[in-house]
Motif scaffolding. Structure first.
Motif, PDB file in Angstrom:
ATOM      1  N   SER A  19       1.498   5.752  22.422  1.00 32.35           N
ATOM      2  CA  SER A  19       0.976   6.845  21.600  1.00 32.35           C
ATOM      3  C   SER A  19       2.095   7.766  21.122  1.00 32.35           C
ATOM      4  O   SER A  19       2.097   8.188  19.960  1.00 32.35           O
ATOM      5  CB  SER A  19      -0.056   7.647  22.382  1.00 32.35           C
ATOM      6  N   ASP A  20       3.032   8.081  22.008  1.00 35.19           N
ATOM      7  CA  ASP A  20       4.159   8.935  21.624  1.00 35.19           C
ATOM      8  C   ASP A  20       4.998   8.275  20.528  1.00 35.19           C
ATOM      9  O   ASP A  20       5.369   8.919  19.543  1.00 35.19           O
ATOM     10  CB  ASP A  20       5.048   9.246  22.827  1.00 35.19           C
ATOM     11  N   LEU A  21       5.289   6.991  20.699  1.00 34.47           N
ATOM     12  CA  LEU A  21       6.069   6.273  19.688  1.00 34.47           C
ATOM     13  C   LEU A  21       5.317   6.199  18.366  1.00 34.47           C
ATOM     14  O   LEU A  21       5.906   6.373  17.298  1.00 34.47           O
ATOM     15  CB  LEU A  21       6.413   4.863  20.183  1.00 34.47           C
ATOM     16  N   ALA A  22       4.023   5.955  18.433  1.00 34.69           N
ATOM     17  CA  ALA A  22       3.219   5.886  17.215  1.00 34.69           C
ATOM     18  C   ALA A  22       3.202   7.234  16.503  1.00 34.69           C
ATOM     19  O   ALA A  22       3.283   7.296  15.276  1.00 34.69           O
ATOM     20  CB  ALA A  22       1.801   5.440  17.550  1.00 34.69           C
ATOM     21  N   HIS A  23       3.126   8.303  17.274  1.00 33.40           N
ATOM     22  CA  HIS A  23       3.116   9.641  16.686  1.00 33.40           C
ATOM     23  C   HIS A  23       4.461   9.943  16.017  1.00 33.40           C
ATOM     24  O   HIS A  23       4.506  10.545  14.949  1.00 33.40           O
ATOM     25  CB  HIS A  23       2.792  10.678  17.760  1.00 33.40           C
ATOM     26  N   GLN A  24       5.558   9.489  16.635  1.00 38.61           N
ATOM     27  CA  GLN A  24       6.892   9.708  16.075  1.00 38.61           C
ATOM     28  C   GLN A  24       7.095   8.930  14.783  1.00 38.61           C
ATOM     29  O   GLN A  24       7.810   9.370  13.885  1.00 38.61           O
ATOM     30  CB  GLN A  24       7.966   9.282  17.072  1.00 38.61           C
ATOM     31  N   HIS A  25       6.482   7.759  14.676  1.00 39.70           N
ATOM     32  CA  HIS A  25       6.687   6.881  13.523  1.00 39.70           C
ATOM     33  C   HIS A  25       5.440   6.809  12.644  1.00 39.70           C
ATOM     34  O   HIS A  25       5.139   5.781  12.051  1.00 39.70           O
ATOM     35  CB  HIS A  25       7.081   5.488  14.004  1.00 39.70           C
ATOM     36  N   GLU A  26       4.758   7.921  12.558  1.00 42.24           N
ATOM     37  CA  GLU A  26       3.502   7.996  11.819  1.00 42.24           C
ATOM     38  C   GLU A  26       3.663   7.568  10.356  1.00 42.24           C
ATOM     39  O   GLU A  26       2.806   6.884   9.803  1.00 42.24           O
ATOM     40  CB  GLU A  26       2.963   9.420  11.895  1.00 42.24           C
ATOM     41  N   ASP A  27       4.783   7.941   9.741  1.00 43.22           N
ATOM     42  CA  ASP A  27       5.000   7.580   8.339  1.00 43.22           C
ATOM     43  C   ASP A  27       5.099   6.071   8.152  1.00 43.22           C
ATOM     44  O   ASP A  27       4.556   5.525   7.188  1.00 43.22           O
ATOM     45  CB  ASP A  27       6.243   8.277   7.793  1.00 43.22           C
ATOM     46  N   LYS A  28       5.749   5.387   9.060  1.00 45.49           N
ATOM     47  CA  LYS A  28       5.869   3.931   8.975  1.00 45.49           C
ATOM     48  C   LYS A  28       4.517   3.264   9.204  1.00 45.49           C
ATOM     49  O   LYS A  28       4.189   2.265   8.566  1.00 45.49           O
ATOM     50  CB  LYS A  28       6.889   3.419   9.988  1.00 45.49           C
ATOM     51  N   ILE A  29       3.743   3.822  10.107  1.00 44.83           N
ATOM     52  CA  ILE A  29       2.422   3.268  10.384  1.00 44.83           C
ATOM     53  C   ILE A  29       1.509   3.469   9.183  1.00 44.83           C
ATOM     54  O   ILE A  29       0.702   2.595   8.855  1.00 44.83           O
ATOM     55  CB  ILE A  29       1.838   3.882  11.672  1.00 44.83           C
ATOM     56  N   GLU A  30       1.665   4.598   8.506  1.00 39.83           N
ATOM     57  CA  GLU A  30       0.873   4.842   7.302  1.00 39.83           C
ATOM     58  C   GLU A  30       1.197   3.794   6.237  1.00 39.83           C
ATOM     59  O   GLU A  30       0.303   3.278   5.564  1.00 39.83           O
ATOM     60  CB  GLU A  30       1.158   6.242   6.770  1.00 39.83           C
ATOM     61  N   LYS A  31       2.482   3.454   6.095  1.00 36.04           N
ATOM     62  CA  LYS A  31       2.879   2.403   5.156  1.00 36.04           C
ATOM     63  C   LYS A  31       2.262   1.069   5.565  1.00 36.04           C
ATOM     64  O   LYS A  31       1.859   0.281   4.724  1.00 36.04           O
ATOM     65  CB  LYS A  31       4.397   2.278   5.092  1.00 36.04           C
ATOM     66  N   PHE A  32       2.188   0.822   6.865  1.00 38.82           N
ATOM     67  CA  PHE A  32       1.569  -0.405   7.361  1.00 38.82           C
ATOM     68  C   PHE A  32       0.096  -0.445   6.964  1.00 38.82           C
ATOM     69  O   PHE A  32      -0.431  -1.495   6.624  1.00 38.82           O
ATOM     70  CB  PHE A  32       1.731  -0.499   8.883  1.00 38.82           C
ATOM     71  N   GLY A  33      -0.561   0.707   6.991  1.00 37.41           N
ATOM     72  CA  GLY A  33      -1.960   0.778   6.571  1.00 37.41           C
ATOM     73  C   GLY A  33      -2.119   0.380   5.109  1.00 37.41           C
ATOM     74  O   GLY A  33      -3.067  -0.311   4.740  1.00 37.41           O
ATOM     75  N   HIS A  34      -1.177   0.810   4.275  1.00 33.65           N
ATOM     76  CA  HIS A  34      -1.202   0.418   2.873  1.00 33.65           C
ATOM     77  C   HIS A  34      -0.966  -1.082   2.740  1.00 33.65           C
ATOM     78  O   HIS A  34      -1.556  -1.739   1.877  1.00 33.65           O
ATOM     79  CB  HIS A  34      -0.163   1.189   2.064  1.00 33.65           C
ATOM     80  N   GLY A  35      -0.115  -1.621   3.606  1.00 36.09           N
ATOM     81  CA  GLY A  35       0.125  -3.062   3.617  1.00 36.09           C
ATOM     82  C   GLY A  35      -1.122  -3.834   4.014  1.00 36.09           C
ATOM     83  O   GLY A  35      -1.385  -4.927   3.493  1.00 36.09           O
ATOM     84  N   LEU A  36      -1.906  -3.266   4.933  1.00 36.16           N
ATOM     85  CA  LEU A  36      -3.167  -3.898   5.318  1.00 36.16           C
ATOM     86  C   LEU A  36      -4.101  -4.000   4.118  1.00 36.16           C
ATOM     87  O   LEU A  36      -4.743  -5.036   3.904  1.00 36.16           O
ATOM     88  CB  LEU A  36      -3.866  -3.095   6.423  1.00 36.16           C
ATOM     89  N   ASP A  37      -4.165  -2.919   3.344  1.00 30.72           N
ATOM     90  CA  ASP A  37      -5.009  -2.930   2.147  1.00 30.72           C
ATOM     91  C   ASP A  37      -4.555  -4.001   1.158  1.00 30.72           C
ATOM     92  O   ASP A  37      -5.371  -4.732   0.600  1.00 30.72           O
ATOM     93  CB  ASP A  37      -4.988  -1.562   1.456  1.00 30.72           C
ATOM     94  N   LYS A  38      -3.267  -4.081   0.967  1.00 27.59           N
ATOM     95  CA  LYS A  38      -2.706  -5.059   0.031  1.00 27.59           C
ATOM     96  C   LYS A  38      -3.000  -6.481   0.504  1.00 27.59           C
ATOM     97  O   LYS A  38      -3.420  -7.337  -0.286  1.00 27.59           O
ATOM     98  CB  LYS A  38      -1.198  -4.840  -0.100  1.00 27.59           C
ATOM     99  N   ALA A  39      -2.796  -6.729   1.790  1.00 28.97           N
ATOM    100  CA  ALA A  39      -3.079  -8.060   2.346  1.00 28.97           C
ATOM    101  C   ALA A  39      -4.568  -8.390   2.242  1.00 28.97           C
ATOM    102  O   ALA A  39      -4.933  -9.527   1.915  1.00 28.97           O
ATOM    103  CB  ALA A  39      -2.620  -8.120   3.799  1.00 28.97           C
ATOM    104  N   ALA A  40      -5.412  -7.392   2.497  1.00 30.62           N
ATOM    105  CA  ALA A  40      -6.861  -7.617   2.413  1.00 30.62           C
ATOM    106  C   ALA A  40      -7.260  -7.989   0.988  1.00 30.62           C
ATOM    107  O   ALA A  40      -8.084  -8.902   0.784  1.00 30.62           O
ATOM    108  CB  ALA A  40      -7.613  -6.369   2.863  1.00 30.62           C
ATOM    109  N   ARG A  41      -6.702  -7.299   0.003  1.00 30.18           N
ATOM    110  CA  ARG A  41      -7.009  -7.632  -1.392  1.00 30.18           C
ATOM    111  C   ARG A  41      -6.576  -9.052  -1.730  1.00 30.18           C
ATOM    112  O   ARG A  41      -7.287  -9.795  -2.398  1.00 30.18           O
ATOM    113  CB  ARG A  41      -6.325  -6.644  -2.343  1.00 30.18           C
TER     114      ARG A  41
END
Length: 94
Positions: A19-41
């Motif tokens: 959780s601490d690491l995820a909180h520190q790298h929140e911006d990268k995880i947000e980009k991953f979320g956009h990648g999920l959308d792209k892959a889903a499409r």
């Protein structure tokens, strides 16, 4: 103490670290979320919409999980140990 409680106790430090690491790298995880959308499409395109509902559901669940990881310090209103809604306390009446 049951097996589940023992596991939760032993895994708690690892969960906190993740959780601490995820909180520190929140911006990268947000980009991953956009990648999920792209892959889903892309998958939806390739399957010609045959599995749209399943793809949408899976993508939503994955993004929810990412959100829970990155926002551990913000009150979610749910007790993670029980999965129950947190009853909390009522604010004082004015």
């Amino acid at each position: 103490m049951g097996i589940l409680e023992t596991l939760k106790t032993k895994l708690a430090p690892a969960k906190d670290k993740v959780s601490d690491l995820a909180h520190q790298h929140e911006d990268k995880i947000e980009k991953f979320g956009h990648g999920l959308d792209k892959a889903a499409r892309k998958v939806d395109e390739r399957t010609k919409g045959k599995y749209s509902d399943k793809i949408e559901s899976g993508t939503g669940k994955a993004k929810d999980a990412l959100g829970r990881l990155t926002h551990k310090d913000e009150g979610t209103g749910t007790d993670e140990s029980t999965g129950q809604k947190d009853q909390g306390t009522m604010p004082p009446a004015s």
